[in-house]
Design a protein around this motif. Structure first.
Motif, PDB file in Angstrom:
ATOM      1  N   LEU A  76       0.849  -1.195   0.000  1.00 21.72           N
ATOM      2  CA  LEU A  76       0.000   0.000   0.000  1.00 21.72           C
ATOM      3  C   LEU A  76       0.878   1.236   0.000  1.00 21.72           C
ATOM      4  O   LEU A  76       1.733   1.405   0.877  1.00 21.72           O
ATOM      5  CB  LEU A  76      -0.884   0.016   1.249  1.00 21.72           C
ATOM      6  CG  LEU A  76      -1.724   1.284   1.474  1.00 21.72           C
ATOM      7  CD1 LEU A  76      -2.794   1.436   0.397  1.00 21.72           C
ATOM      8  CD2 LEU A  76      -2.357   1.276   2.863  1.00 21.72           C
ATOM      9  N   GLU A  79       0.544   8.251   0.997  1.00 24.36           N
ATOM     10  CA  GLU A  79       0.381   8.602   2.402  1.00 24.36           C
ATOM     11  C   GLU A  79      -0.437   9.874   2.573  1.00 24.36           C
ATOM     12  O   GLU A  79      -0.157  10.890   1.933  1.00 24.36           O
ATOM     13  CB  GLU A  79       1.753   8.806   3.045  1.00 24.36           C
ATOM     14  CG  GLU A  79       2.499   7.511   3.239  1.00 24.36           C
ATOM     15  CD  GLU A  79       1.768   6.566   4.185  1.00 24.36           C
ATOM     16  OE1 GLU A  79       1.239   7.021   5.215  1.00 24.36           O
ATOM     17  OE2 GLU A  79       1.729   5.363   3.880  1.00 24.36           O
ATOM     18  N   ARG A  91      -4.695   6.482  -2.790  1.00 24.55           N
ATOM     19  CA  ARG A  91      -3.743   5.437  -2.412  1.00 24.55           C
ATOM     20  C   ARG A  91      -3.877   4.275  -3.384  1.00 24.55           C
ATOM     21  O   ARG A  91      -4.898   4.139  -4.054  1.00 24.55           O
ATOM     22  CB  ARG A  91      -3.941   4.962  -0.979  1.00 24.55           C
ATOM     23  CG  ARG A  91      -5.253   4.297  -0.665  1.00 24.55           C
ATOM     24  CD  ARG A  91      -6.331   5.307  -0.324  1.00 24.55           C
ATOM     25  NE  ARG A  91      -7.533   4.694   0.238  1.00 24.55           N
ATOM     26  CZ  ARG A  91      -8.647   5.376   0.492  1.00 24.55           C
ATOM     27  NH1 ARG A  91      -8.743   6.663   0.218  1.00 24.55           N
ATOM     28  NH2 ARG A  91      -9.684   4.766   1.002  1.00 24.55           N
ATOM     29  N   THR A  93      -3.131   0.073  -3.901  1.00 27.82           N
ATOM     30  CA  THR A  93      -2.819  -1.263  -3.387  1.00 27.82           C
ATOM     31  C   THR A  93      -2.260  -2.085  -4.531  1.00 27.82           C
ATOM     32  O   THR A  93      -2.950  -2.332  -5.522  1.00 27.82           O
ATOM     33  CB  THR A  93      -4.089  -1.947  -2.838  1.00 27.82           C
ATOM     34  OG1 THR A  93      -4.533  -1.255  -1.669  1.00 27.82           O
ATOM     35  CG2 THR A  93      -3.806  -3.402  -2.480  1.00 27.82           C
TER      36      THR A  93
ATOM     37  N   PHE B  25      -5.568   6.728  11.283  1.00 28.93           N
ATOM     38  CA  PHE B  25      -5.732   5.797  10.160  1.00 28.93           C
ATOM     39  C   PHE B  25      -4.614   4.772  10.226  1.00 28.93           C
ATOM     40  O   PHE B  25      -3.677   4.903  11.025  1.00 28.93           O
ATOM     41  CB  PHE B  25      -5.730   6.532   8.816  1.00 28.93           C
ATOM     42  CG  PHE B  25      -4.471   7.290   8.517  1.00 28.93           C
ATOM     43  CD1 PHE B  25      -3.443   6.681   7.808  1.00 28.93           C
ATOM     44  CD2 PHE B  25      -4.301   8.605   8.935  1.00 28.93           C
ATOM     45  CE1 PHE B  25      -2.272   7.383   7.520  1.00 28.93           C
ATOM     46  CE2 PHE B  25      -3.143   9.308   8.645  1.00 28.93           C
ATOM     47  CZ  PHE B  25      -2.123   8.690   7.936  1.00 28.93           C
ATOM     48  N   ALA B  27      -3.065   0.802   8.093  1.00 29.51           N
ATOM     49  CA  ALA B  27      -3.074  -0.099   6.938  1.00 29.51           C
ATOM     50  C   ALA B  27      -3.593  -1.447   7.406  1.00 29.51           C
ATOM     51  O   ALA B  27      -3.079  -2.023   8.366  1.00 29.51           O
ATOM     52  CB  ALA B  27      -1.667  -0.232   6.360  1.00 29.51           C
ATOM     53  N   THR B  41      -4.971  -2.372   2.539  1.00 32.15           N
ATOM     54  CA  THR B  41      -5.692  -1.162   2.160  1.00 32.15           C
ATOM     55  C   THR B  41      -5.653  -0.168   3.321  1.00 32.15           C
ATOM     56  O   THR B  41      -5.356  -0.528   4.459  1.00 32.15           O
ATOM     57  CB  THR B  41      -7.165  -1.476   1.833  1.00 32.15           C
ATOM     58  OG1 THR B  41      -7.754  -2.155   2.938  1.00 32.15           O
ATOM     59  CG2 THR B  41      -7.291  -2.339   0.588  1.00 32.15           C
ATOM     60  N   ARG B  42      -5.967   1.081   3.006  1.00 34.79           N
ATOM     61  CA  ARG B  42      -6.027   2.104   4.051  1.00 34.79           C
ATOM     62  C   ARG B  42      -7.390   2.080   4.730  1.00 34.79           C
ATOM     63  O   ARG B  42      -8.421   1.987   4.050  1.00 34.79           O
ATOM     64  CB  ARG B  42      -5.794   3.486   3.442  1.00 34.79           C
ATOM     65  CG  ARG B  42      -6.058   4.605   4.463  1.00 34.79           C
ATOM     66  CD  ARG B  42      -5.096   5.744   4.285  1.00 34.79           C
ATOM     67  NE  ARG B  42      -3.739   5.234   4.291  1.00 34.79           N
ATOM     68  CZ  ARG B  42      -2.842   5.461   3.344  1.00 34.79           C
ATOM     69  NH1 ARG B  42      -3.122   6.231   2.348  1.00 34.79           N
ATOM     70  NH2 ARG B  42      -1.640   4.922   3.422  1.00 34.79           N
ATOM     71  N   GLU B  79       2.341   6.443  12.170  1.00 36.75           N
ATOM     72  CA  GLU B  79       2.696   7.027  10.882  1.00 36.75           C
ATOM     73  C   GLU B  79       3.947   7.881  10.980  1.00 36.75           C
ATOM     74  O   GLU B  79       4.046   8.736  11.858  1.00 36.75           O
ATOM     75  CB  GLU B  79       1.546   7.886  10.366  1.00 36.75           C
ATOM     76  CG  GLU B  79       0.375   7.079   9.898  1.00 36.75           C
ATOM     77  CD  GLU B  79       0.720   6.172   8.718  1.00 36.75           C
ATOM     78  OE1 GLU B  79       1.445   6.631   7.807  1.00 36.75           O
ATOM     79  OE2 GLU B  79       0.284   5.022   8.710  1.00 36.75           O
TER      80      GLU B  79
END
Lengths: 160, 160
Positions: A76, A79, A91, A93, B25, B27, B41-42, B79
């Motif tokens: 992923l 940012e 983003r 994947t 957030f 991943a 995925t985020r 992060e």
């Protein structure tokens, strides 16, 4: 990623390619060694001179041991900034297979020189004997450009 | 994450707990529906009033469909900033099972009210019928506090 996939256009291709070109790190999903469970860790991200996404990892790390047993992985990138809703930030994947490039392999030194340009701080460990590169051979990519902007891309859409 | 795991101490517990409490957030790694491949995925990340990590997802998304078929998942939080080597920033990999909390379920409305405090922009979609919460029931956590600072934590180390 909503299932309402939009037709791939040049804007989507450029957005995805830009995310790859500017990524400095990302989140790598693998099947954990021993358990087979999904496991996600942070990795550095760069590209080869040809633009293929790549990471530099330690052979001592969990994710490297996982990839040695099962090369299926997902990366992923893209940012969010510090402000706004992170889910509105684009983003990508990548669904990929890992291919190792180790000390002594053809192209390793050229890749190391290229990688150091984008990751100068990695010079502290890039030549450690347990460190190696992992190139991501992309089978498919899911691009999420924000709510209701989902695309499925192939390697050719990414110039790979 | 190097294999040289250090003994868990209160500094490690506090660092990990702080990463959970401040995450907005992360991943999410799952087994992709249909293929079983690792997919990352985020997702947005918050906590329940009790401090359990949680996300708010659309039922239309790939990761939600994946979790409905296989609740095994992993969540990466912590992060990096914009500067320095991203690999020196602390991060936490949670190995977890997903537990859904949907409209009408006990505690859903209390969780929604709590979640909106940390994610005010989600009020735009939090009540959409296809959106639901996923709580992460943590089995284990891998804390990486930077090079050579690796720990393996249990739920009790995280106050869970």
């Amino acid at each position: 990623m909503p299932e309402l996939i939009q037709p791939t256009d040049d804007d989507a291709r450029a957005l995805a390619r830009g995310l790859i070109d500017t990524a400095r790190f990302g989140a790598l999903a693998v099947h954990e060694a021993g358990t087979g469970l999904p496991m996600v860790t942070r990795v550095a991200v760069g590209t080869t001179p040809e633009g293929q996404p790549v990471t530099l990892v330690s052979g001592l790390s969990h994710h490297t041991k996982a990839l040695e047993l099962d090369t299926a992985c997902s990366l992923l990138i893209g940012e969010p900034g510090d402000k706004g809703d992170p889910l509105t930030h684009p983003r990508l994947t990548l669904m990929a297979k890992a291919r190792f490039l180790r000390h002594g392999d053809t192209d390793r030194d050229a890749l190391a020189a290229h990688y150091l340009q984008s990751h100068p701080k990695s010079k502290l460990y890039i030549d450690f004997p347990d460190f190696c590169f992992v190139k991501f051979e992309v089978d498919k990519a899911y691009l999420n450009g924000g709510f209701a902007r989902a695309f499925v891309l192939g390697p050719q859409d990414l110039g790979l």
